[in-house]
Design an enzyme around this catalytic site. Structure first.
Site, PDB file in Angstrom:
ATOM      1  N   GLU A 102       0.808  -1.310   0.161  1.00  0.00           N
ATOM      2  CA  GLU A 102      -0.123  -0.017  -0.070  1.00  0.00           C
ATOM      3  C   GLU A 102       0.929   1.327   0.101  1.00  0.00           C
ATOM      4  OE1 GLU A 102      -3.516   0.360  -0.060  1.00  0.00           O
ATOM      5  OE2 GLU A 102      -3.125  -1.461  -0.836  1.00  0.00           O
ATOM      6  N   SER A 136     -49.810 -34.141  35.266  1.00  0.00           N
ATOM      7  CA  SER A 136     -49.498 -34.950  36.543  1.00  0.00           C
ATOM      8  C   SER A 136     -48.031 -34.562  36.793  1.00  0.00           C
ATOM      9  CB  SER A 136     -49.604 -36.332  36.006  1.00  0.00           C
ATOM     10  OG  SER A 136     -50.847 -36.592  35.800  1.00  0.00           O
TER      11      SER A 136
END
Lengths: 803, 152
Positions: free
Chosen positions: A212, A496
């Site tokens: 770069e 139950s």
């Protein structure tokens, strides 16, 4: 005379007139030059004024820019999403494992299979004899793992040995790193892993510079040669084509400017770059740049910064990047998608080689290293854009986290949230649920709905009862279809499955052999008759408490509830954090109230945990981005009942599995001791099974969201899912049962009378456990038998105890 | 007369036999209660004097739990109760029947100053060591310590 005078006057006049233009001219000239000078002065003054104004304006603007830079860099540079992690995975010699789920787990952890020996971090070699792994390095305040080569030898589905291949020594325990489950993304949906340039090998930074800005350390933030070159190119093209940006300019652009290409924006970029160079070191600028830059896309999520890119493309930390890998990543900056190793491997390779060449030309890479790097194949690690893991659990977790942290904080502060979730248990829960529900639909096509929003639903929650750790949570069948987390939010009747709390309340006055009336009765509730019925016909007028519980007899349970007192049962439920409407009502004893599956699972934990009710724990630790532990959560226990009562309840629930409504469990491959309870509500709207051992507790619920009947009981609909789940989790099965605590005694009982058996007299006896305070003390009166010899012997014993 | 004694003896013998004609009690299948695996070597004084029955080999889970427990003990000694609790909770999940883990959990919570949790774990430890005198002594003195510190 007058003429003379006139002549003279005329002459003078003529002379005057003759002389006048010259003067006028001179005057005019003088005037003109004065005017010119004044104009010049004016122009000069104007130019000077303008220049001073421009300089002043520029200075003010630069002060403003400087202020903006200071402000921007004073705070958090990036929004770092917080990450949610699973629990670590413990391995030890002799452990039973589910090989398939274990390998899936390793794959999710980012270990990649290789055919040669696993030499690089994150590699694993799978063979018939076992798995060799080069562990990832992982560090957190609570857990540190070095990158070791380890061998896990397997025999069938058992860990035969774990060896550290570096030392050749066996390892007693191996803890695998936690799995990343989710990130809290902000609106930008970025993943970022910060790196420090000081911890990187030099070739990583050089690769970026070569790609770069090779003159980075020579220019003052702006490369005037580059700007000139770009200007010429743009002039020829008649528009802006080239930027000529340095790394500092790129940073300025990314941080402070919009991406449009105009001369004014370019000017701002130059000014900001110059200021940045004045304010920061070169290495700081490079570090910020490397952490900031965009490196591509994982699904909808942006990969930002070299640290995250190293993990995404090569499965490693940026500090471990090779020269070739660093050059590959540096090459990506120019065009992350164009040069992506996943999308365009050929272009990526060419770009990598160009970067390597640039590094060599700048003398940042020796020729032999350059040649070696050029020969390296480009092998990205690969990734899978898997969907959200444990999605319902994540929603539940987020609800808890947002009590302390805002969503903004979660998406920006880079917190690490460690949870108790076991991804193997979670995967097993999701599989078992889907398989079970599909099986039910296949068996009864009327359950299958064409509208996915109305399909048969179910939940599974898995907990470790002693600590309350939630290790798996499936809050529905498909999170994509319905995000409603039924585990935590669905208010359903337990049926139950509530009965254990009735029987627990009765333990103060009843024993497992107490006889309960099984004769139907009609109760008047709000002026209306209500006559509970048994699900299975049982014509016996009396049943023992153990039988009534095991067979889930409704009539005997209601009679027991009235005998104990509904208020007392409501108090018990209240203590277990089960909400009951006041005043209590008879149907409550049969589970006619609304609770969430999580409430019920937690309440059952107390039976499996010596009577201690644990708090359901999801979060373990929250750590900030500096490694500071913000929060640590431990198991919190609350004494509810005595260990003795908890043991008796577990024993009663074991009868449910051995001889009662859940006896089909043993035909489904569950051959170890389990306590459990089924539950079915009116018209089969809800089917439940809660089962546990000392090691693990799991709850399964099946039903429709709209309350339609599923036409099946808990033992048919929910129980097989539980069995399927447990068979997938051999690592949680020890096969052990609870130790008998103090306060529990065993007596031999006459099954007819329920009293202490007269040995050799009572025709049917059984061993039964009791709370020591309620154990029978009287011998059976129904079967007292006369034995003269025994009578003589007892008489002799009284006289002479030695006999 | 000898005939008379013979008859008496025969009668006694027959009476004795009456006890054998009753059906043997049908026992409900007893719960297989795993003996507590105590891995930590106890002091010599606590060792039984008579030859004990061959101890059952500890399960892999018990061994792993013990490893974690050892690490936790080091952390308690280093004054790091939070880390110790983390290890001990994992040890408990691996081997819930080990009273030792509860004892050290009580120790860690005591170090953290949370006396109610220390008491709960102390009680739990006691319920798991009801037959081991040496551990009972340790648990009792721990209980006294918790009470004393919590009162101060």
């Amino acid at each position: 005379m007058r003429k003379k005078l006139n002549k003279r006057a005329n002459y003078k006049y003529i002379l005057k007139v003759a002389q006048e233009p010259r003067e006028i001219m001179t005057k005019k000239r003088k005037k003109s030059s004065r005017r010119k000078r004044s104009i010049k002065r004016l122009i000069f003054k104007a130019i000077a004024g303008l220049t001073i104004t421009a300089i002043a304006a520029l200075a003010i603007y630069m002060v403003f820019l400087s202020y903006r830079i200071d402000k921007r860099f004073a705070g958090r540079l990036w929004d770092i999403p917080s990450k949610v992690y699973s629990d670590t995975t413990l391995l030890y010699k002799g452990q039973q494992i589910n090989r398939a789920l274990f390998i899936e787990k390793l794959t999710r952890l980012g270990y990649r299979e290789t055919s040669r020996s696993a030499g690089r971090q994150g590699e694993m070699q799978i063979s018939a004899r076992g798995i060799t792994i080069k562990l990832h390095e992982f560090h957190s305040p609570m857990y540190n793992q070095e990158s070791l080569p380890v061998q896990i030898q397997l025999q069938e589905n058992q860990v035969a040995a774990i060896t550290n291949l570096d030392t050749g020594k066996p390892m007693a325990l191996l803890e695998l790193e936690p799995e990343e489950l989710m990130q809290y993304y902000g609106p930008d949906r970025e993943r970022r892993r910060l790196l420090s340039i000081r911890k990187l090998p030099p070739h990583v930074a050089y690769a970026v510079l070569a790609a770069e800005d090779s003159h980075f350390y020579k220019h003052p933030g702006v490369s005037f040669k580059g700007v000139l070159r770009a200007f010429v190119v743009n002039l020829r093209a008649g528009g802006i084509r080239q930027g000529g940006s340095t790394i500092t300019q790129q940073l300025a652009k990314n941080y402070f400017l919009t991406p449009e290409r105009t001369y004014s924006r370019k000017l701002k970029e130059l000014l900001i770059a110059l200021i940045l160079e004045q304010k920061f070191d070169k290495s700081d600028i490079l570090e910020i740049y490397m952490n900031d830059i965009y490196f591509g896309q994982e699904g909808s999520v942006a990969i930002s910064g070299m640290g995250e890119a190293a993990r995404f493309y090569f499965g490693k930390d940026a500090s471990e990047l090779s020269v070739a890998e660093a050059a590959t990543l540096a090459g990506l900056i120019r065009g992350p998608n164009l040069y992506s190793p996943y999308k365009n491997p050929d272009k990526c390779l060419k770009r990598r080689n160009a970067v390597l060449l640039a590094m060599n030309q700048e003398n940042w890479l020796k020729t032999d290293e350059f040649k070696a790097a050029m020969l390296k194949p480009m092998k990205p690690v690969g990734y899978t854009t898997s969907g959200r893991q444990a999605a319902y659990f994540m929603d539940y977790l987020t609800d808890q986290l947002t009590e302390f942290y805002s969503l903004q904080a979660l998406s920006s502060e880079g917190l690490s949230i460690y949870t108790n979730i076991d991804t193997q248990a979670q995967a097993a829960a999701e599989k078992a649920l889907e398989r079970g529900l599909s099986r039910l639909e296949a068996a009864n096509p009327r359950l299958k709905k064409s509208d996915p929003g109305k399909q048969l639903q179910g939940v599974i929650v898995v907990m470790q009862p002693k600590t309350g750790y939630i290790i798996a949570m499936a809050g529905g069948r498909d999170y994509g279809v319905s995000q409603f987390n039924r585990v935590a939010l669905a208010m359903r009747q337990p049926g139950s499955a509530f009965k254990p709390f009735v029987y627990l309340t009765a333990l103060d006055s009843h024993t497992p052999v107490s006889k309960l009336s099984n004769i139907p009765k009609t109760f008047m509730i709000d002026g209306k008759p209500w006559e509970p019925k048994n699900f299975n016909e049982n014509t016996a007028s009396e049943v023992t408490l153990r039988e009534a519980f095991a067979e889930s007899q409704n009539i005997a349970t209601i009679n027991l509830a009235f005998s104990v007192g509904l208020e007392h049962i409501a108090d018990t439920a209240d203590a277990f954090h089960l909400p009951i409407k006041k005043p209590p009502y008879p149907a409550m004893a049969l589970g006619a109230m609304e609770i969430t599956p999580l409430m019920l699972a937690r309440a059952y934990c107390a039976f499996a945990a010596d009577g201690l009710l644990p708090f359901p724990l999801t979060i373990r630790d929250v750590v900030d981005d500096t490694g500071k532990v913000l929060e640590s959560r431990h198991a919190h226990i609350e004494r509810l009942i005595s260990p003795a009562k908890a043991y008796i309840m577990s024993d009663l629930m074991r009868s449910v599995v051995d001889i009662g409504t859940a006896r089909s469990l043993k035909y489904q491959g569950i051959n170890w001791p389990v306590a459990g309870k089924t539950g079915t509500t009116n018209d089969s709207r809800d089917a439940w099974f809660v089962g546990y051992t000392p090691d693990i507790l799991a709850l399964v619920w099946v039903g429709f969201d709209n309350g339609d009947s599923i036409k099946a009981t808990g033992s048919v609909a929910a129980l097989p899912i539980w069995a399927d789940l447990m068979k997938m989790l051999p690592q949680y099965v020890s096969g052990e049962w609870f130790a008998v605590p103090a306060g529990v005694v065993t007596r031999t009982i006459c099954t007819d009378s329920g009293m202490l058996a007269n040995i050799n007299c009572c025709p049917k006896t059984t061993e039964e456990i009791f709370l020591s305070e309620t154990a029978p003390t009287q011998n059976c009166e129904q079967h007292s038998c006369f034995s003269p010899f025994k009578t003589i012997l007892e008489g002799v014993k009284k006289i002479a105890p030695i006999f | 007369m000898p005939q008379f004694f013979k008859s008496i003896l025969a009668g006694c013998f027959l009476l004795l036999l009456t006890g054998c004609v009753f059906e043997k009690p049908a026992l409900r299948q007893p719960r297989s209660i795993q003996p507590e695996v105590t891995i930590q070597a106890l002091p010599q004084s606590a060792q039984p004097t008579e030859a004990p029955p061959a101890p059952k080999a500890p399960t892999p889970r018990a061994i792993a739990s013990l490893e974690l427990s050892k690490q936790a003990q080091s952390l308690i000694e280093a004054g790091k109760p939070d880390e110790a609790i983390r290890y001990l909770e994992r040890a408990v999940n691996l081997h819930p029947g080990s009273g030792e883990n509860y004892y050290y959990l009580a120790e860690a919570w005591l170090l953290k100053g949370n006396y109610s949790q220390a008491v709960e774990y102390n009680t739990l430890a006691a319920s798991h060591f009801k037959d081991e005198s040496e551990w009972i002594k340790r648990i009792t003195s721990q209980k006294k310590l918790i009470n004393r510190i919590s009162k101060n």
